[in-house]
Design an enzyme around this catalytic site. Sequence first.
Site, PDB file in Angstrom:
ATOM      1  N   ARG A  79      -5.494   6.072  -7.576  1.00 43.34           N
ATOM      2  CA  ARG A  79      -5.268   7.523  -7.609  1.00 43.34           C
ATOM      3  C   ARG A  79      -5.114   8.015  -9.051  1.00 43.34           C
ATOM      4  O   ARG A  79      -5.681   9.047  -9.434  1.00 43.34           O
ATOM      5  CB  ARG A  79      -4.032   7.862  -6.775  1.00 43.34           C
ATOM      6  CG  ARG A  79      -4.183   7.444  -5.319  1.00 43.34           C
ATOM      7  CD  ARG A  79      -2.862   7.452  -4.569  1.00 43.34           C
ATOM      8  NE  ARG A  79      -2.294   8.795  -4.511  1.00 43.34           N
ATOM      9  CZ  ARG A  79      -1.066   9.056  -4.099  1.00 43.34           C
ATOM     10  NH1 ARG A  79      -0.261   8.061  -3.723  1.00 43.34           N
ATOM     11  NH2 ARG A  79      -0.620  10.288  -4.059  1.00 43.34           N
ATOM     12  N   LEU A  99       0.873  -1.169   0.000  1.00 45.24           N
ATOM     13  CA  LEU A  99       0.000   0.000   0.000  1.00 45.24           C
ATOM     14  C   LEU A  99       0.912   1.221   0.000  1.00 45.24           C
ATOM     15  O   LEU A  99       1.994   1.184   0.590  1.00 45.24           O
ATOM     16  CB  LEU A  99      -0.878   0.034   1.260  1.00 45.24           C
ATOM     17  CG  LEU A  99      -1.880  -1.109   1.455  1.00 45.24           C
ATOM     18  CD1 LEU A  99      -2.594  -0.958   2.800  1.00 45.24           C
ATOM     19  CD2 LEU A  99      -2.904  -1.129   0.330  1.00 45.24           C
ATOM     20  N   ASP A 100       0.475   2.308  -0.638  1.00 42.59           N
ATOM     21  CA  ASP A 100       1.251   3.555  -0.586  1.00 42.59           C
ATOM     22  C   ASP A 100       1.437   3.955   0.878  1.00 42.59           C
ATOM     23  O   ASP A 100       0.599   3.647   1.726  1.00 42.59           O
ATOM     24  CB  ASP A 100       0.495   4.694  -1.295  1.00 42.59           C
ATOM     25  CG  ASP A 100       0.324   4.456  -2.783  1.00 42.59           C
ATOM     26  OD1 ASP A 100       0.998   3.552  -3.322  1.00 42.59           O
ATOM     27  OD2 ASP A 100      -0.496   5.159  -3.400  1.00 42.59           O
ATOM     28  N   ALA A 101       2.505   4.716   1.152  1.00 40.13           N
ATOM     29  CA  ALA A 101       2.795   5.124   2.533  1.00 40.13           C
ATOM     30  C   ALA A 101       1.594   5.816   3.195  1.00 40.13           C
ATOM     31  O   ALA A 101       1.312   5.593   4.370  1.00 40.13           O
ATOM     32  CB  ALA A 101       4.012   6.051   2.561  1.00 40.13           C
ATOM     33  N   THR A 127      -1.633   5.530   2.189  1.00 44.47           N
ATOM     34  CA  THR A 127      -2.890   4.791   2.048  1.00 44.47           C
ATOM     35  C   THR A 127      -2.964   3.826   3.228  1.00 44.47           C
ATOM     36  O   THR A 127      -2.008   3.113   3.504  1.00 44.47           O
ATOM     37  CB  THR A 127      -2.947   4.016   0.717  1.00 44.47           C
ATOM     38  OG1 THR A 127      -2.897   4.955  -0.366  1.00 44.47           O
ATOM     39  CG2 THR A 127      -4.231   3.205   0.600  1.00 44.47           C
TER      40      THR A 127
END
Length: 309
Positions: A239, A139-141, A143
Amino acid sequence: MGEQRSLPVPEGLEGERLDAALARLFGFSRTRAAELIATGDVLVDGSIAAKSDRVHAGAWLDVTIPPPPSAPMPVAEPVPGMGILYEDDDIVVVDKPIGVAAHPTVGWTGPTVIGGLLGAGHTVATSGAAERQGIVHRLDANTTGAMVVAKSEFAYSHLKRAFKERTVEKRYHALVQGHMDPLRGTVDAPIDRHPSGDGRFAVVAGGKESVTHYDTVEAFRAASLLDIKLETGRTHQIRVHMSALRHPCVGDLMYGADPKLAARLGVTRQWLHAVSLAFEHPSTGEWVSFTSPYPEDLARGLDIVGFES
């Protein structure tokens, strides 16, 4: 010590600038070539030269190519706010908070899921690159939500395959600007790095296949809450796809969100949460599902947008 390369300038590069000649010979960018010249790692006939010097056919180049930066190793320290949704001998499902990367990368100095697990005494699989042990998806930092990490080698290979074959069900909730038309749909648009090279991704012809299914849960005056299923798992996929539809995630300033709306809702990052994760358990073969509640900042933003409607 870097790799040493020595070769004569070929006739086809007669009269070229040194930085351009290096870029052509070694496949570097001009910027990278200029950096090597500036640090004295390029000699022409045994002497240091300037990047704008013209090279002559037959001149002897000695180039020292520094080794690539080594990937940083995880720092074993507990991560405040990182919850455990489930754990057994094979897997651990974490509830990832904001500001935590999945694993260490060059340039990231913040906390990581792997470091947090190791710091709290959990074991993880040692398969894969050392800095991303046990990581089967990311997961993105910024998110938040449910993320599974493999603890056993068997689970690592099983889950890697499951993600590759798309048998894992990944569901997200996103608060996006405006109203979707149609209210339910699929975005099938290839994604790759943005040509600007600034770390963003974009819909790019010839990029990697990327498929996002969305459904409107609730439409508010300024935004819509979407339930999203990912078929593929590209970096920044939701996104990028939402931004390409002109409905960026609320608070996602990197992808064109309205800073005024974000400020009004008190949202300081993309409103995107990995709400659930379901897959076949590596050992039992049973279908298991894990759910993560909204963190406080997203829940508060959603309350405000609902109240405003």
